[in-house]
Design a protein around this motif. Structure first.
Motif, PDB file in Angstrom:
ATOM      1  N   UNK A  46       0.832  -1.191   0.000  1.00 25.41           N
ATOM      2  CA  UNK A  46       0.000   0.000   0.000  1.00 25.41           C
ATOM      3  C   UNK A  46       0.874   1.251   0.000  1.00 25.41           C
ATOM      4  N   UNK A  47       0.283   2.362  -0.449  1.00 22.44           N
ATOM      5  CA  UNK A  47       0.952   3.646  -0.377  1.00 22.44           C
ATOM      6  C   UNK A  47       0.567   4.329   0.935  1.00 22.44           C
ATOM      7  N   UNK A  63      -2.432  10.365   8.448  1.00 20.95           N
ATOM      8  CA  UNK A  63      -1.817   9.479   7.466  1.00 20.95           C
ATOM      9  C   UNK A  63      -2.918   9.000   6.528  1.00 20.95           C
ATOM     10  N   UNK A  64      -2.634   9.042   5.228  1.00 19.47           N
ATOM     11  CA  UNK A  64      -3.516   8.444   4.233  1.00 19.47           C
ATOM     12  C   UNK A  64      -2.949   7.087   3.853  1.00 19.47           C
ATOM     13  N   UNK A  65      -3.746   6.064   3.996  1.00 16.76           N
ATOM     14  CA  UNK A  65      -3.376   4.709   3.564  1.00 16.76           C
ATOM     15  C   UNK A  65      -4.146   4.443   2.279  1.00 16.76           C
ATOM     16  N   UNK A  67      -4.365   2.272  -1.660  1.00 16.77           N
ATOM     17  CA  UNK A  67      -3.950   1.125  -2.448  1.00 16.77           C
ATOM     18  C   UNK A  67      -2.985   1.552  -3.546  1.00 16.77           C
ATOM     19  N   UNK A  68      -1.874   0.822  -3.674  1.00 12.57           N
ATOM     20  CA  UNK A  68      -0.904   1.093  -4.728  1.00 12.57           C
ATOM     21  C   UNK A  68      -1.504   0.761  -6.089  1.00 12.57           C
ATOM     22  N   UNK A  69      -1.098   1.517  -7.120  1.00 16.83           N
ATOM     23  CA  UNK A  69      -1.626   1.301  -8.466  1.00 16.83           C
ATOM     24  C   UNK A  69      -1.397  -0.130  -8.938  1.00 16.83           C
ATOM     25  N   UNK A  70      -0.189  -0.671  -8.705  1.00 13.58           N
ATOM     26  CA  UNK A  70       0.121  -2.003  -9.215  1.00 13.58           C
ATOM     27  C   UNK A  70      -0.572  -3.101  -8.436  1.00 13.58           C
ATOM     28  N   UNK A  71      -1.088  -2.758  -7.240  1.00 12.27           N
ATOM     29  CA  UNK A  71      -1.632  -3.769  -6.333  1.00 12.27           C
ATOM     30  C   UNK A  71      -3.152  -3.719  -6.237  1.00 12.27           C
ATOM     31  N   UNK A  77      -5.694 -10.077   0.482  1.00 16.00           N
ATOM     32  CA  UNK A  77      -5.647  -8.972   1.441  1.00 16.00           C
ATOM     33  C   UNK A  77      -7.003  -8.272   1.446  1.00 16.00           C
ATOM     34  N   UNK A  78      -7.315  -7.651   2.571  1.00 18.00           N
ATOM     35  CA  UNK A  78      -8.570  -6.910   2.672  1.00 18.00           C
ATOM     36  C   UNK A  78      -8.510  -5.645   1.827  1.00 18.00           C
ATOM     37  N   UNK A  79      -9.606  -5.315   1.181  1.00 16.50           N
ATOM     38  CA  UNK A  79      -9.724  -4.000   0.560  1.00 16.50           C
ATOM     39  C   UNK A  79      -9.607  -2.951   1.657  1.00 16.50           C
ATOM     40  N   UNK A  80      -8.990  -1.822   1.334  1.00 14.52           N
ATOM     41  CA  UNK A  80      -8.683  -0.858   2.379  1.00 14.52           C
ATOM     42  C   UNK A  80      -9.924  -0.246   3.022  1.00 14.52           C
TER      43      UNK A  80
END
Length: 342
Positions: A46-47, A63-65, A67-71, A77-80
């Motif tokens: 994650x970003x 903090x912003x968590x 999802x990474x573009x490639x992931x 894994x759980x969706x954020x």
């Protein structure tokens, strides 16, 4: 998952992040502006972005968590947005977690993610294990981990239908499929899979919430001990002893191999804390099963990171370096399964 570390900031290269985040922040902090937006490293899947929301004389660190573009299409894994709901539930149940301020919505143009409070504390294992300022924290940390794990395992998540359910046998089978998918046979891994199948424990009486990645890097610590539990993306319904075994994997000891709980404590301290908070003392043999599965799991995950690096999904030095650590887990497994004799 990444090597347990939170490194320094890197320059923000994405354009428009600040403009997109401002209306999100204003949904819960009216008239706020976004300042100090900085991309953080350390998250493999994650970003992470650090920022301050400022309105008048008030400043809220966040903090912003994201999802990474490639992931974005990753499985396992759980969706954020669901992870955020789980973190909220954990906080309601007394587990130390960051406060979730806002789950991203489709119209925000930022993908999937959530904004949470940025807490003060340390996640870097070398500092936690060596700095004098954490001397007192280290003495109580294993017991605190046991207490917090007991709190996690008693959370009522019966209404959270996005959590997968995994039995011990299912965990071994799932990991073996992942291992086969990498197309890289490793005899030591095959030996470990055989041992695990020969020593499968019976299914637990009840599947409970399992954090799934409770170890250095996902635990924030200050001078008094455990501050917060982070990164819930691998949570599931399963055997509670899985979390205790994962915490004892040698990879999380960072050279302090005589202290199996994160390099700072003993299994007895961990079990004492768990028993005091839950009323049930962990079964050492069951925990050992999950510890060996955990070492193998980390090795297979390292294989996956190496594959991601080679495929060009993530060519960061961190990703490539972690990928090479699969060989370390082979040494750990041999030490456990084929002990040297005098």
């Amino acid at each position: 998952m990444a090597e347990p570390a939170r490194k320094g900031p890197v320059p923000v290269s994405e354009t428009g992040m600040e403009e997109k985040l401002t209306p999100v922040v204003r949904r819960f902090f009216p008239d706020a502006t976004v300042e100090g937006l900085t991309r953080l490293t350390g998250g493999a899947n994650q970003q992470m972005w650090s920022l301050d929301a400022v309105s008048g004389g008030e400043r809220q660190p966040m903090v912003l968590r994201q999802t990474s573009d490639w992931n974005r299409d990753a499985t396992g894994t759980l969706a954020l947005d669901n992870e955020a709901r789980l973190v909220i539930r954990a906080g309601e149940g007394g587990v130390p977690v960051p406060e979730v301020h806002q789950i991203l919505e489709p119209g925000d143009g930022l993908g999937t993610g959530y904004l949470m409070t940025r807490l003060e504390g340390e996640t870097l294992p070398p500092k936690i294990l060596r700095d004098e300022r954490y001397d007192d924290a280290r003495r109580r940390l294993a017991g605190q981990c046991g207490e917090v794990l007991a709190a996690i395992h008693r959370l009522d998540v019966s209404d959270l239908d996005f959590l997968p359910a995994i039995t011990p046998e299912g965990a071994v089978d799932q990991l073996y499929r992942e291992y086969q998918g990498h197309g890289e046979p490793r005899p030591v891994f095959e030996l470990a899979f055989r041992w695990l199948r020969d020593h499968l424990p019976p299914d637990p009486e009840r599947l409970v919430l399992v954090h799934g990645d409770f170890r250095h890097g996902n635990l924030m610590v200050d001078e008094h001990g455990l501050v917060s539990v982070l990164d819930w993306e691998l949570a599931c319904l399963g055997d509670p002893m899985a979390d205790l075994g994962w915490m004892c994997v040698n990879s999380w000891r960072f050279g302090h191999i005589d202290l199996p709980v994160g390099g700072f404590g003993t299994r007895e301290q961990l079990f004492d804390g768990y028993a005091a908070a839950s009323g049930h003392r962990p079964d050492p043999d069951r925990v050992r099963f999950w510890e060996i599965l955990g070492a193998l799991r980390w090795g297979v995950m390292c294989q996956g990171m190496a594959a991601s690096f080679v495929a060009g999904h993530d060519t960061s030095p961190e990703r490539g370096a972690i990928g090479r650590r699969a060989s370390e887990t082979e040494v750990d497994l041999l030490r456990e399964l084929v002990p040297l004799t005098p």
